[in-house]
Design a protein around this motif. Structure first.
Motif, short mmCIF file in Angstrom:
data_model
loop_
_atom_site.label_atom_id
_atom_site.label_comp_id
_atom_site.label_asym_id
_atom_site.label_seq_id
_atom_site.Cartn_x
_atom_site.Cartn_y
_atom_site.Cartn_z
N MET A 1 0.77 -1.26 -0.16
CA MET A 1 0.02 0.00 0.00
C MET A 1 0.94 1.28 -0.25
O MET A 1 0.88 2.20 -0.86
N LEU B 1 1.01 4.20 -2.73
CA LEU B 1 0.74 5.75 -2.29
C LEU B 1 1.92 6.56 -2.91
O LEU B 1 1.88 7.65 -3.54
N ARG C 1 7.54 23.16 4.15
CA ARG C 1 6.33 22.46 3.54
C ARG C 1 5.14 23.24 4.20
O ARG C 1 4.10 23.37 3.36
N ILE C 2 5.25 23.14 5.31
CA ILE C 2 3.61 23.84 6.00
C ILE C 2 3.44 25.33 5.42
O ILE C 2 2.55 25.58 4.75
N GLY D 1 4.69 26.49 2.69
CA GLY D 1 4.53 26.30 1.42
C GLY D 1 2.90 25.71 0.97
O GLY D 1 2.43 26.26 -0.24
N ASP D 2 2.33 25.09 1.79
CA ASP D 2 1.08 24.58 1.50
C ASP D 2 0.01 25.47 2.05
O ASP D 2 -1.09 25.63 1.44
N ASN D 3 0.30 26.08 3.29
CA ASN D 3 -0.74 27.18 3.99
C ASN D 3 -0.01 28.14 4.67
O ASN D 3 0.14 27.98 5.96
N TYR E 1 -3.20 14.86 -10.14
CA TYR E 1 -2.89 14.15 -8.86
C TYR E 1 -4.06 14.15 -7.87
O TYR E 1 -4.89 15.12 -7.95
N PRO F 1 -5.01 6.48 -0.12
CA PRO F 1 -5.09 5.25 1.25
C PRO F 1 -6.79 4.81 1.37
O PRO F 1 -6.68 3.65 1.71
N ALA F 2 -7.73 5.77 1.05
CA ALA F 2 -9.05 5.23 1.15
C ALA F 2 -9.24 3.96 0.37
O ALA F 2 -10.01 2.89 0.85
N CYS G 1 -4.47 24.31 9.08
CA CYS G 1 -3.90 22.96 8.35
C CYS G 1 -3.41 23.40 7.28
O CYS G 1 -3.41 24.23 6.24
N ALA G 2 -2.34 22.27 6.69
CA ALA G 2 -1.86 22.28 5.28
C ALA G 2 -2.66 21.29 4.61
O ALA G 2 -2.36 20.06 4.70
N PRO G 3 -3.71 21.89 3.64
CA PRO G 3 -4.42 20.72 3.19
C PRO G 3 -3.95 19.50 2.40
O PRO G 3 -4.52 18.77 2.40
N ARG G 4 -2.57 19.85 1.69
CA ARG G 4 -2.28 18.62 0.92
C ARG G 4 -1.19 17.87 1.75
O ARG G 4 -0.83 17.18 1.15
N MET G 5 -1.21 18.26 3.08
CA MET G 5 -0.10 17.54 3.78
C MET G 5 -1.20 16.37 4.62
O MET G 5 -2.28 16.58 4.64
N PHE H 1 2.39 19.53 13.70
CA PHE H 1 2.62 20.91 13.43
C PHE H 1 3.22 21.60 14.77
O PHE H 1 4.16 22.58 15.00
N ALA I 1 -9.11 7.52 6.91
CA ALA I 1 -8.88 6.28 6.60
C ALA I 1 -7.33 5.63 6.96
O ALA I 1 -7.23 4.55 7.32
N SER I 2 -6.55 6.69 7.13
CA SER I 2 -5.27 6.28 7.69
C SER I 2 -4.66 7.77 7.85
O SER I 2 -4.85 8.57 7.43
N ARG J 1 -4.67 12.61 3.30
CA ARG J 1 -4.71 14.22 3.21
C ARG J 1 -5.67 14.64 4.26
O ARG J 1 -6.75 13.94 4.30
#
Lengths: 350, 508
Positions: free
Chosen positions: A1, A5, A218-219, A221-223, A336, A344-345, B352-356, B364, B400-401, B405
């Protein structure tokens, strides 16, 4: 799995690359040329012999470092496309430093040259990050425009203040002493820049994946709002990551000057900074993937001369190819998360 | 339907309007008549159904049942175009003008029948003639981007009249205006209704605007019509009571006696608000340990900016904030040392960082916690995984896990994950903004229990909320924010919903 991913990040760019090949084949067919012959020539010129590998590897070294100049800021959500400017100025700084440190032992002199290139490249791209944070200037546009300024500055100095009077029809800085030329590696006939590129990729991967700095980036960069609420130092992260990326591009400039050209001259403006953008996007900004991707594209670049001669196609054919692949890679970004098999679902249900 | 009335105000009536979204009834059998030439105010809290009602009137929504009458005739509002053909127009809370075009250009292009090639000279002559009939002037030759907010709002109204609309809905028309601009604009609107040229329905939550300008008022609460009548015959107390409802029971939740010492103090804090036009000024606020300090207010009165100030997203232009007696610069190190945590509203958007992944989002706060309070350099993947498993278990986050995301989780689960992240370990101070926004009943109750529990163990909690019931249920002390200032303070024992409502509506 877990394997599945992770597979998404390999399958989609690979599929996009193949789609790019297919689209380019159509382009060749329209021109009345054989795609089979094209790919056979790429294989021959880029990967079939020790000589072709030398050519490929020496082209991939600057591509790797230029790609890192895109991939590091990308972690913070920035699209920096002006690595070319840092390469050119890094090369100039290295070439000029080389003239001043001619009397020092080779390794120390080269170290100083590399450091000068990295510092100037880092300042150049770090300024792009600082403009973004302090003034809200769009980093994509500012980095591109600053690349033009960098090339103009480079020409100004190479044709003026630092010009070697002996360089008649190709303005150059004075040739470097033989002790300051980076040589070839043992066994493989390619210069040490390849090893430096590989090490830089590993270092960047460790920085991004194994350190808290990479995680914080990364945090942000994402939000960026979430990062600010967490009190993370968003400004220093942006400036630091862009500067580090610029330093790697400056290092590429050093290797080009010291290992390939022997002085800073117009050959340095070869578009590695722009091809590096394509490398970084194909590699999904993953430093470990950047190395193989750079070798692949280095091979295509190495084959351009042969293709020109044998297939009677213009020099720019490889650029058309790169442009097509790049557009398809950008389109593939939308895929993506669309395939259930990679979530994962899907695996939880089984 | 007879032909459209060429000039003058029209009467619009909604009869037994009901609007359901799934199981949720947004509008419950509401009847409202807006007489020709009247200036009618529609009052209600956030989420009372005001927007739903006007969207049904304008044909954006199809009401589940009920009908509309225009000039006494049955009107089918199948879509916004139908409403427009009957002369119904709406001025939105936010401007819908094209900033780079001039006033005149904006007016002309808004017409449905503009030709492909516009004869500007002829249009301009017609516009000038039209402006002669208007009670106020707007600068037609200036780009909209260079106009003041009041001028833009006037231009929006002129645009509706230019389009020939005789019934205007104004959605909180003064929220982006200064008080002087608001008075000017509303004064003109009232003059036009008095002259019988237009009918106006204005959504507002400001009592002052109702009493000063409107003729009639209707009040909605939780989707129902709860009162109304002629302005002057109905008192502010009555309006306030209808709008806020009966006082909710002060919580039966068990409140422990706590020691109260000052934790967070704001003194003379100043900042520019999000529109850049007004200032936020908070003279003195002190948050104590073991208390929940509720900050009530209608949205857009500076609470969002206050949250941004406290999280370090908005720069102070003056004043000082102290945490446990020391100057507080809103950095991560300070927040960690003083055990201060934040729960911003809409956690997926702000926390939150939605894609993480879920596991990464849960990390965090702890990912850079090194031994001895120093920040760590190496990321500890195993510690992050352990932290995720523990929090998912303890706060019952359904995912789910841990590798999924966070954006794939439901709103309640995202909120639980963020709550778990911010409330685990020792918490001395907590700053919360609209924690229950958009959550279902059971999730709301669980979150409120957590907050009371934290308060009982001595945590200082600053609760910024637009939900007055929530403020009344949880707070020990209540402040009201209005127009960027703290306008009222009361302990819960003497708090009175009607009085709070008046202060929230800027009518202290």
């Amino acid at each position: 799995m877990r394997l599945m991913l992770g597979a998404e990040a390999v399958v989609i760019p690979l599929g996009a690359l193949l789609a790019g090949f297919a689209a380019f084949s159509l382009f060749l067919l329209v021109l009345g040329k054989s795609p089979v012959e094209f790919f056979a020539l790429v294989w021959k010129a880029g990967f079939s012999s020790a000589f072709s590998w030398q050519n490929t590897l020496s082209r991939s070294a600057p591509l790797v470092l230029a790609a890192l100049c895109v991939a590091l800021p990308a972690r913070l959500g920035l699209v920096v496309i002006g690595g070319e400017g840092a390469i050119v100025l890094g090369g100039l700084a290295a070439g000029v430093t080389g003239l001043a440190v001619g009397g020092l032992p080779g390794v120390l002199g080269m170290g100083l040259m590399a450091a000068a290139g990295m510092v100037l490249g880092g300042l150049w791209i770090g300024a792009v990050g600082a403009l973004r944070i302090k003034r809200g200037v769009n980093e994509t546009i500012s980095s591109l425009l600053m690349a033009y300024i960098a090339i103009a500055l480079f020409n100004h100095f190479v044709e003026g203040l630092f010009r070697d009077p002996g360089s008649l029809n190709k303005p150059s800085t004075a040739p470097l002493a033989e002790s300051l030329r980076v040589g070839d590696m043992p066994f493989i006939s390619a210069h040490w820049g390849v090893v430096a590129g590989a090490l830089a990729c590993i270092l960047c991967w460790i920085l991004l994946e194994k350190t808290t700095l990479g995680f914080a980036a990364r945090i942000a960069g994402d939000n960026i709002r979430a990062a600010q609420v967490q009190g993370l130092p968003v400004g220093p992260l942006v400036i630091g990551f862009t500067a580090l990326g610029g330093a790697f591009a400056g290092l590429a400039g050093f290797f080009e000057v010291s290992a390939v050209h022997g002085s800073a001259n117009g050959s340095l403006i070869a578009g590695y900074g722009y091809t590096g953008i394509l490398v970084a996007f194909l590699a999904r900004h993953n430093p470990l993937a950047i190395f193989p991707v750079a070798i692949l594209l280095g091979g295509f670049e190495a084959s351009s001369g042969l293709i020109q001669r044998r297939m009677d196609l213009p020099d720019a054919t490889i650029l058309v190819f790169q442009g097509m692949v790049f557009i398809i890679i950008l389109l593939s970004e939308a895929l993506y998360g669309r395939f259930a098999i990679f979530t994962p679902a899907y695996w939880e249900r089984r | 339907m007879t032909g459209r009335k060429p000039r003058g105000a029209i009467t619009v009536e909604a009869v037994h309007m009901t609007m359901k979204f799934g199981d949720f009834t947004a509008l419950d059998d509401v009847s409202i008549k807006i007489r020709a030439g009247s200036f009618h105010a529609l009052l209600g809290e956030n989420g009372a159904g005001k927007s739903t009602l006007v969207k049904c009137i304008m044909g954006f929504y199809h009401a589940t049942s009920g009908e509309m009458l225009v000039e006494g005739f049955d009107a089918q509002m199948t879509d916004p175009k139908a409403a427009q053909e009957l002369g119904l127009g709406m001025v939105y809370q936010h401007f819908t003008l094209v900033p780079s075009l001039t006033g005149a250009e904006n007016l002309v292009i808004s017409r449905a029948d503009v030709p492909a090639v516009i004869d500007w000279r002829a249009e301009r002559a017609r516009l000038d003639a039209f402006m002669q009939t208007m009670p106020f002037s707007v600068p037609l030759d200036q780009p909209v981007s260079r106009m003041a907010a009041g001028e833009k709002q006037k231009l929006e109204i002129v645009k509706q009249l230019y389009l020939g609309n005789r019934f205007l809905i104004l959605d909180e028309p003064t929220s982006v205006l200064t008080p002087a601009e608001a008075d000017e604009v509303l004064g003109y609107v009232r003059a036009m209704t008095r002259a019988g040229e237009i009918t106006v329905l204005m959504i507002t939550h400001k009592f002052r605007e109702v009493t000063a300008f409107a003729d009639e008022v209707s009040i909605l609460r939780r989707g129902q019509y709860v009162g109304g009548g002629k302005v002057g015959e109905i008192s502010i107390e009555e309006m306030s009571r209808a709008m806020m409802g009966a006082a909710p029971e002060v919580s039966e939740r068990n409140r422990a006696e706590t020691v109260k010492t000052p934790v967070l103090t704001l003194k003379g804090v100043k900042a520019v608000d999000s529109s850049g036009l007004k200032t936020i000024e908070i003279d003195a606020v002190t948050l104590h340990s073991g208390e929940i300090l509720g900050i009530a207010g209608i949205s857009g009165n500076g609470q969002m900016e206050l949250m941004e100030i406290l999280t370090g997203q908005r720069r102070l232009t003056g004043g000082e904030i102290r945490l446990n007696g020391q100057p507080f610069g809103m950095t991560r190190a300070e927040a960690r040392a003083h055990k201060l945590r934040y729960l911003p509203e809409e956690p997926l958007r702000n926390a939150c960082a939605p894609r993480m992944s879920v596991a990464e989002n849960l990390a965090f706060r702890m990912f850079d916690e090194g031994p001895g309070g120093r920040s760590a350099f190496w990321k500890d993947g195993r510690a992050i995984a352990r932290n995720a498993t523990a929090l998912i278990e303890a706060f019952k986050v359904k995912t789910a896990s841990p590798a999924a995301r966070i954006a794939s989780l439901s709103g309640g689960n995202v909120q639980r994950a963020v709550l778990g992240r911010e409330l685990s370990g020792e918490v001395d101070a907590l700053i919360v903004s609209n924690p229950c926004f958009g959550l279902d009943f059971s999730a709301v109750s669980a979150i409120r229990d957590r907050l009371i529990e934290a308060r009982n163990t001595g945590t200082a909690i600053l609760l910024i909320s637009e939900d007055l019931d929530e403020i009344m249920e949880l707070s020990d002390r209540i402040l009201v924010m209005s127009e960027g200032r703290v306008s009222f303070e009361t302990p819960i024992e003497t708090a009175n919903v009607t009085e709070l409502g008046q202060h929230m509506a800027g009518h202290g």
